[in-house]
Design an enzyme around this catalytic site. Structure first.
Site, PDB file in Angstrom:
ATOM      1  N   HIS A 174     -31.583   1.465 -16.325  1.00 50.16           N
ATOM      2  CA  HIS A 174     -30.760   0.289 -16.466  1.00 50.16           C
ATOM      3  C   HIS A 174     -31.760  -0.775 -17.076  1.00 50.16           C
ATOM      4  O   HIS A 174     -31.475  -1.779 -17.700  1.00 50.16           O
ATOM      5  CB  HIS A 174     -30.329  -0.212 -15.376  1.00 50.16           C
ATOM      6  CG  HIS A 174     -29.447   0.817 -14.709  1.00 50.16           C
ATOM      7  ND1 HIS A 174     -29.685   1.363 -13.313  1.00 50.16           N
ATOM      8  CD2 HIS A 174     -28.421   1.537 -15.004  1.00 50.16           C
ATOM      9  CE1 HIS A 174     -28.715   2.459 -13.090  1.00 50.16           C
ATOM     10  NE2 HIS A 174     -28.008   2.315 -14.141  1.00 50.16           N
ATOM     11  N   LYS A 196     -32.375  13.266 -17.689  1.00 57.78           N
ATOM     12  CA  LYS A 196     -31.725  12.134 -17.936  1.00 57.78           C
ATOM     13  C   LYS A 196     -32.164  11.292 -16.341  1.00 57.78           C
ATOM     14  O   LYS A 196     -31.920  11.772 -15.278  1.00 57.78           O
ATOM     15  CB  LYS A 196     -30.463  11.739 -17.914  1.00 57.78           C
ATOM     16  CG  LYS A 196     -30.007  10.363 -18.334  1.00 57.78           C
ATOM     17  CD  LYS A 196     -28.598  10.166 -18.382  1.00 57.78           C
ATOM     18  CE  LYS A 196     -28.016   8.917 -18.531  1.00 57.78           C
ATOM     19  NZ  LYS A 196     -26.663   8.447 -18.045  1.00 57.78           N
ATOM     20  N   CYS A 221     -13.070  13.237 -13.756  1.00 55.46           N
ATOM     21  CA  CYS A 221     -14.452  13.188 -12.917  1.00 55.46           C
ATOM     22  C   CYS A 221     -14.415  11.869 -12.535  1.00 55.46           C
ATOM     23  O   CYS A 221     -14.418  10.694 -13.258  1.00 55.46           O
ATOM     24  CB  CYS A 221     -15.390  13.389 -14.002  1.00 55.46           C
ATOM     25  SG  CYS A 221     -17.086  13.078 -13.076  1.00 55.46           S
ATOM     26  N   HIS A 244     -22.233  15.463 -14.879  1.00 57.44           N
ATOM     27  CA  HIS A 244     -22.303  15.428 -13.256  1.00 57.44           C
ATOM     28  C   HIS A 244     -22.444  16.544 -12.541  1.00 57.44           C
ATOM     29  O   HIS A 244     -23.064  16.481 -11.301  1.00 57.44           O
ATOM     30  CB  HIS A 244     -21.464  14.437 -12.627  1.00 57.44           C
ATOM     31  CG  HIS A 244     -21.582  12.898 -13.049  1.00 57.44           C
ATOM     32  ND1 HIS A 244     -20.699  12.554 -14.165  1.00 57.44           N
ATOM     33  CD2 HIS A 244     -22.641  12.245 -13.034  1.00 57.44           C
ATOM     34  CE1 HIS A 244     -21.165  11.202 -14.297  1.00 57.44           C
ATOM     35  NE2 HIS A 244     -22.205  10.857 -13.624  1.00 57.44           N
ATOM     36  N   LYS A 275     -28.830   7.912 -11.043  1.00 65.77           N
ATOM     37  CA  LYS A 275     -28.715   8.063  -9.785  1.00 65.77           C
ATOM     38  C   LYS A 275     -27.912   9.174  -8.924  1.00 65.77           C
ATOM     39  O   LYS A 275     -28.276   9.705  -8.261  1.00 65.77           O
ATOM     40  CB  LYS A 275     -28.001   6.766  -9.417  1.00 65.77           C
ATOM     41  CG  LYS A 275     -28.567   5.598 -10.066  1.00 65.77           C
ATOM     42  CD  LYS A 275     -27.646   4.223  -9.871  1.00 65.77           C
ATOM     43  CE  LYS A 275     -26.700   4.125 -10.879  1.00 65.77           C
ATOM     44  NZ  LYS A 275     -26.349   2.559 -11.176  1.00 65.77           N
ATOM     45  N   HIS A 301     -32.164   1.777 -11.662  1.00 61.65           N
ATOM     46  CA  HIS A 301     -33.502   2.254 -11.654  1.00 61.65           C
ATOM     47  C   HIS A 301     -33.962   2.033 -13.291  1.00 61.65           C
ATOM     48  O   HIS A 301     -33.381   1.379 -13.968  1.00 61.65           O
ATOM     49  CB  HIS A 301     -33.263   3.771 -11.706  1.00 61.65           C
ATOM     50  CG  HIS A 301     -32.247   4.482 -12.780  1.00 61.65           C
ATOM     51  ND1 HIS A 301     -32.255   4.481 -14.045  1.00 61.65           N
ATOM     52  CD2 HIS A 301     -31.045   4.936 -12.557  1.00 61.65           C
ATOM     53  CE1 HIS A 301     -31.327   4.991 -14.730  1.00 61.65           C
ATOM     54  NE2 HIS A 301     -30.424   5.175 -13.655  1.00 61.65           N
ATOM     55  N   CYS A 308     -17.832  18.776 -13.885  1.00 60.73           N
ATOM     56  CA  CYS A 308     -18.141  17.772 -14.961  1.00 60.73           C
ATOM     57  C   CYS A 308     -19.637  18.156 -15.696  1.00 60.73           C
ATOM     58  O   CYS A 308     -20.557  18.441 -15.110  1.00 60.73           O
ATOM     59  CB  CYS A 308     -18.356  16.343 -14.303  1.00 60.73           C
ATOM     60  SG  CYS A 308     -18.804  15.313 -15.468  1.00 60.73           S
ATOM     61  N   CYS A 360     -17.614   9.700 -13.501  1.00 57.29           N
ATOM     62  CA  CYS A 360     -17.545   9.285 -15.127  1.00 57.29           C
ATOM     63  C   CYS A 360     -16.317   8.404 -15.078  1.00 57.29           C
ATOM     64  O   CYS A 360     -16.514   7.374 -15.943  1.00 57.29           O
ATOM     65  CB  CYS A 360     -17.184  10.313 -16.020  1.00 57.29           C
ATOM     66  SG  CYS A 360     -18.398  11.424 -16.434  1.00 57.29           S
TER      67      CYS A 360
HETATM   68  N1  MSP Z   1     -20.186   1.025 -15.958  1.00 57.15           N
HETATM   69  C1  MSP Z   1     -20.315   1.735 -16.879  1.00 57.15           C
HETATM   70  C2  MSP Z   1     -20.621   0.772 -18.238  1.00 57.15           C
HETATM   71  C3  MSP Z   1     -19.514  -0.207 -18.675  1.00 57.15           C
HETATM   72  S1  MSP Z   1     -19.890  -1.212 -19.883  1.00 57.15           S
HETATM   73  C4  MSP Z   1     -18.286  -1.817 -20.231  1.00 57.15           C
HETATM   74  C5  MSP Z   1     -21.639   2.401 -16.824  1.00 57.15           C
HETATM   75  N2  MSP Z   1     -22.415   2.048 -15.942  1.00 57.15           N
HETATM   76  S2  MSP Z   1     -23.686   2.651 -15.644  1.00 57.15           S
HETATM   77  O1  MSP Z   1     -24.473   2.101 -14.215  1.00 57.15           O
HETATM   78  O2  MSP Z   1     -23.756   4.133 -15.503  1.00 57.15           O
HETATM   79  O3  MSP Z   1     -24.911   2.263 -16.658  1.00 57.15           O
HETATM   80  C6  MSP Z   1     -24.871   2.786 -18.215  1.00 57.15           C
HETATM   81  C7  MSP Z   1     -25.841   2.265 -18.857  1.00 57.15           C
HETATM   82  O4  MSP Z   1     -27.091   2.020 -18.145  1.00 57.15           O
HETATM   83  C8  MSP Z   1     -26.431   3.236 -19.908  1.00 57.15           C
HETATM   84  O5  MSP Z   1     -25.406   3.128 -20.951  1.00 57.15           O
HETATM   85  C9  MSP Z   1     -27.665   2.718 -20.417  1.00 57.15           C
HETATM   86  O6  MSP Z   1     -27.477   1.355 -21.112  1.00 57.15           O
HETATM   87  C10 MSP Z   1     -28.221   2.369 -18.985  1.00 57.15           C
HETATM   88  N3  MSP Z   1     -28.865   3.600 -18.510  1.00 57.15           N
HETATM   89  C11 MSP Z   1     -28.491   4.291 -17.390  1.00 57.15           C
HETATM   90  N4  MSP Z   1     -29.451   5.379 -17.380  1.00 57.15           N
HETATM   91  C12 MSP Z   1     -30.105   5.420 -18.374  1.00 57.15           C
HETATM   92  C13 MSP Z   1     -31.339   6.295 -18.788  1.00 57.15           C
HETATM   93  N5  MSP Z   1     -31.552   7.351 -18.143  1.00 57.15           N
HETATM   94  N6  MSP Z   1     -31.750   6.173 -19.923  1.00 57.15           N
HETATM   95  C14 MSP Z   1     -31.396   4.958 -20.650  1.00 57.15           C
HETATM   96  N7  MSP Z   1     -30.505   4.138 -20.349  1.00 57.15           N
HETATM   97  C15 MSP Z   1     -29.965   4.395 -19.074  1.00 57.15           C
HETATM   98  O7  MSP Z   1     -21.652   3.432 -17.518  1.00 57.15           O
END
Ligand code: MSP
Length: 674
Positions: free
Chosen positions: A24, A308, A135, A157, A311, A21, A154, A138
């Site tokens: 990312h 926030k 969780c 979540h 997903k 989304h 959590c 997480c």
């Molecule tokens: N897989 C772990 C990270 C491991 S790194 C060794 C993870 N993945 S995640 O798919 O949840 O992605 C997290 C990252 O995606 C966040 O740290 C951020 O960089 C980005 N974001 C996900 N949602 C976001 C927002 N709503 N806003 C900004 N960044 C976001 O955690």
């Protein structure tokens, strides 16, 4: 130019529990922009991104979808890659935690960690029993105080945590507290923004707990060699990607260059995962005898309706739909311009449309098309001669700018270094703000200098040429500096200036690079205006006139149409769709066979247009030349009595005769009427 540095930078690797989304995309675009800005300055960069594919959460989702876990991961990883390709993200490697190079790297890291002695003299890894609330979303244990009751939910979540008791391997994080504190306080590990640094230091002060690095119940992961029933904890597995991707397992040259010997090892992450990156990861590396990262930047969240984007909470936006509507460059521009990178900010379609129209369509798009149209008209479509002494203070463009808000020395280097300093500190909104204040100043400069006036006087031709050269140069430099954010649009601008296709190089940051005499290709619209939220962007200016139309151009004929009822009032947004402009009548003539119609050529500052106006019964053609009138500039073209009309002149109707709208002060042609 600054000395060439070797820089390693990463995004988090994203979970494949669902498709990407804009949250990312936000991190990834920011990282890509930084990598591009750095390459453009001549630095050596390795930009790593990828996907995090292990853990019970992913295993469960694949099962729910009725797919084999690996096949499911392959599918989602491909969607991430496709989105990055659509967004012009140029990473150097895409690592997946299911890659073999990663598995071998994790095993090597583990081998070193298990052989290590912690600072307190005990082994860095030990076997222990864990009992706690877990969780699965997480992939982390939660403290009892954190949980939301009832239901042991959590806090992130709002899903139930599971009570878990296991024999696990533990990493002795607690023994690394002093070392971590020292690394962070000394800024050997620089944590930005400062508020996040304080947050991490406060976690250390509260006391670090050891964490388990293996899982007995999870199947989908990398098996622990000593305990084949266990897999590595997903965070231990995931964090390792930052070195495994470089060939850590094989002590590869890339690992040596971009990790061991790099001038900076930087992780760009969302604020929710700083604990893992600033505490777990440096300590694990310390145990393994590998240098720790030198910089972690934690950015804020993208929210929608204050929540926030995520997903798991279902609060999401389809990035492809946004790209379809606004285009890749506008997408990248908007996300980096709209919010302050370290802070949370709320996404709205309305803000996107506003930014698009004001910054891209109006300010930047118009600047480029005005300048290029003037070159076409006043300089035979060729880059004018280079002013004799660009770096001597004359009254030319660049020296005039010295007195403006933006500091621009004779070679432009002050602006260049200010913009790149902002990129380097991940202040994207600041870098773009600076560039756009330049865009605004150039637009103003055109109005003040009135090159169309210079064009009237053959004696002022050299002055006109110098003005246009400097204007083009300034736009070229802005395009080069904006390239890290909007690469395709910038390259299109550079192509319209007759420059070779492809990415700009460090030398392009100098002033005076345009080659005089180059014939410029046709102007193409960069960012067609978007009418309103939900509407499609307009296609670039259509100049083709429909064959047969009876709609009048010029002041409306007397009609018997009923007056619109009060309920049909227009909103300010509807009114704003009209592009009303000051137009200077350059010539006027009667249209043969018509009593009312005149054919006018009107100057709009950056172009001369033909308009048909039904005002012949009130004005002679001669009386109109030199007058300034109001033109509806974005009216669909029409043909009247066989003559094409590109707009409509506004007039009142008194006793059936037209009375033109005029101005009570002198306003330059092209000025917007609101
Ligand atoms: N897989 C772990 C990270 C491991 S790194 C060794 C993870 N993945 S995640 O798919 O949840 O992605 C997290 C990252 O995606 C966040 O740290 C951020 O960089 C980005 N974001 C996900 N949602 C976001 C927002 N709503 N806003 C900004 N960044 C976001 O955690």
């Amino acid at each position: 130019m600054t000395a060439r540095r070797t820089l390693f930078q990463t995004t988090p690797i994203y979970y494949v529990n669902d498709v990407p989304h804009p949250g990312h995309a936000y991190t990834t675009i920011a990282a890509d922009t930084l990598a591009r800005a750095r390459r453009l300055q001549g630095h050596r960069v390795f930009f790593l991104t990828g996907t995090d594919e292990h853990g019970q959460n992913i295993e469960r989702i694949a099962r729910e979808k009725g797919k084999a876990t690996q096949a499911y991961c392959d599918e989602v990883a491909a969607v991430f890659k496709a989105l990055w390709a659509r967004l012009d993200v140029q990473y150097d490697r895409f690592i997946r935690t299911t890659d073999d190079i990663h598995r071998r790297g994790v095993l090597e890291l583990w081998r070193r960690m298990t052989a290590a002695t912690a600072p307190d003299g005990q082994t860095a890894v030990y076997r222990g029993k864990y009992a706690g609330w877990y969780c699965p979303r997480c992939e982390a244990f939660k403290d009892e105080e954190e949980l939301k009751e009832p239901g042991h939910l959590c806090p992130d979540h709002e899903r139930p945590c599971e009570w878990t008791e296991e024999e696990n391997y533990f990493f002795r994080l607690s023994a690394y507290s002093d070392w971590l504190k020292d690394e962070i306080e000394s800024n050997r590990l620089l944590i930005e923004p400062a508020g996040r640094r304080n947050e991490v230091l406060s976690v250390i002060r509260q006391g670090l707990k050891d964490f388990s690095v293996s899982r007995a119940r999870v199947k989908w992961g990398i098996p622990v060699p000593e305990e084949p029933g266990h897999v590595f904890y997903v965070w231990m597995d995931a964090l390792a990607n930052y070195v495994t991707a470089l060939g850590f397992a094989d002590d590869a040259a890339e690992f040596r260059t971009f990790w061991l010997e790099a001038d900076e090892r930087m992780h760009l992450v969302g604020k929710e995962i700083i604990r893992f990156h600033c505490l777990y990861w440096p300590a694990m590396l310390r145990a393994a005898g590998v240098p720790a990262p030198t910089r972690v930047f934690a950015h804020g969240w993208l929210t929608k309706g204050g929540k926030k984007l995520s997903k798991t909470t279902g609060n999401t936006i389809d990035p492809d739909a946004l790209i379809d509507r606004y285009g890749t460059d506008a997408f990248r521009y908007f996300f980096l311009r709209e919010g302050s990178f370290g802070q949370d900010w709320d996404f709205t379609d309305d803000a996107f449309v506003k930014r698009y129209n004001s910054d891209l369509a109006n300010d930047f798009g118009n600047l480029v098309s005005r300048a290029l149209t003037m070159v076409a008209r006043y300089s035979d479509g060729q880059v004018p001669p280079r002013p004799a002494s660009l770096d001597e203070g004359d009254d030319g463009l660049e020296s005039r700018f010295q007195s403006e808000k933006v500091d621009w020395d004779a070679t432009g280097t002050a602006l260049v270094s200010s913009v790149f300093a902002r990129y380097e500190s991940l202040d994207y909104a600041g870098a773009l703000g600076l560039l756009w204040s330049w865009v605004g100043q150039l637009n103003q400069r055109i109005v003040v200098q009135a090159p169309w006036e210079m064009a009237k006087d053959p004696g002022r031709r050299p002055e006109l040429g110098q003005f246009l050269y400097r204007l083009l140069e300034a736009i070229r430099l802005i395009a080069v500096m904006a390239w890290p954010v909007m690469p395709a649009a910038a390259e299109r601008v550079l192509a319209m200036m007759g420059l070779a296709p492809g990415a700009p190089v460090p030398e392009d940051l100098g002033w005076g690079r345009l080659e005089p005499g180059t014939t410029l290709p046709p102007v193409v619209a960069l960012f067609p205006r978007i009418e309103a939220a939900g509407a499609e962007p307009r296609t670039p200016k259509e100049r083709k006139v429909p064959e047969e139309t009876t709609r009048p151009a010029g002041p409306p004929e007397e009609t018997t149409q009923a007056v619109a009822p009060g309920g049909d009032m227009v909103t300010i947004d509807e009114f704003a769709k009209l592009d009303l402009r000051v137009a200077l009548v350059k010539s006027a003539e009667k249209i043969a066979g018509s009593r009312k119609l005149l054919k006018l050529q009107v100057d709009l500052g950056d172009e001369v247009r033909q308009v048909v106006a039904g005002i012949a019964d009130a004005y002679t053609p001669e009386s109109l030349v030199g007058r300034k009138v109001v033109l509806v500039a974005n009216l669909k073209p029409a043909k009247l009595m066989g003559v094409e009309s590109f707009g409509m002149v506004l007039a009142a109707s008194l006793d059936g005769k037209a009375v033109l709208c005029t101005f009570d002060a002198d306003v330059p042609p092209g000025t917007k009427v609101k």
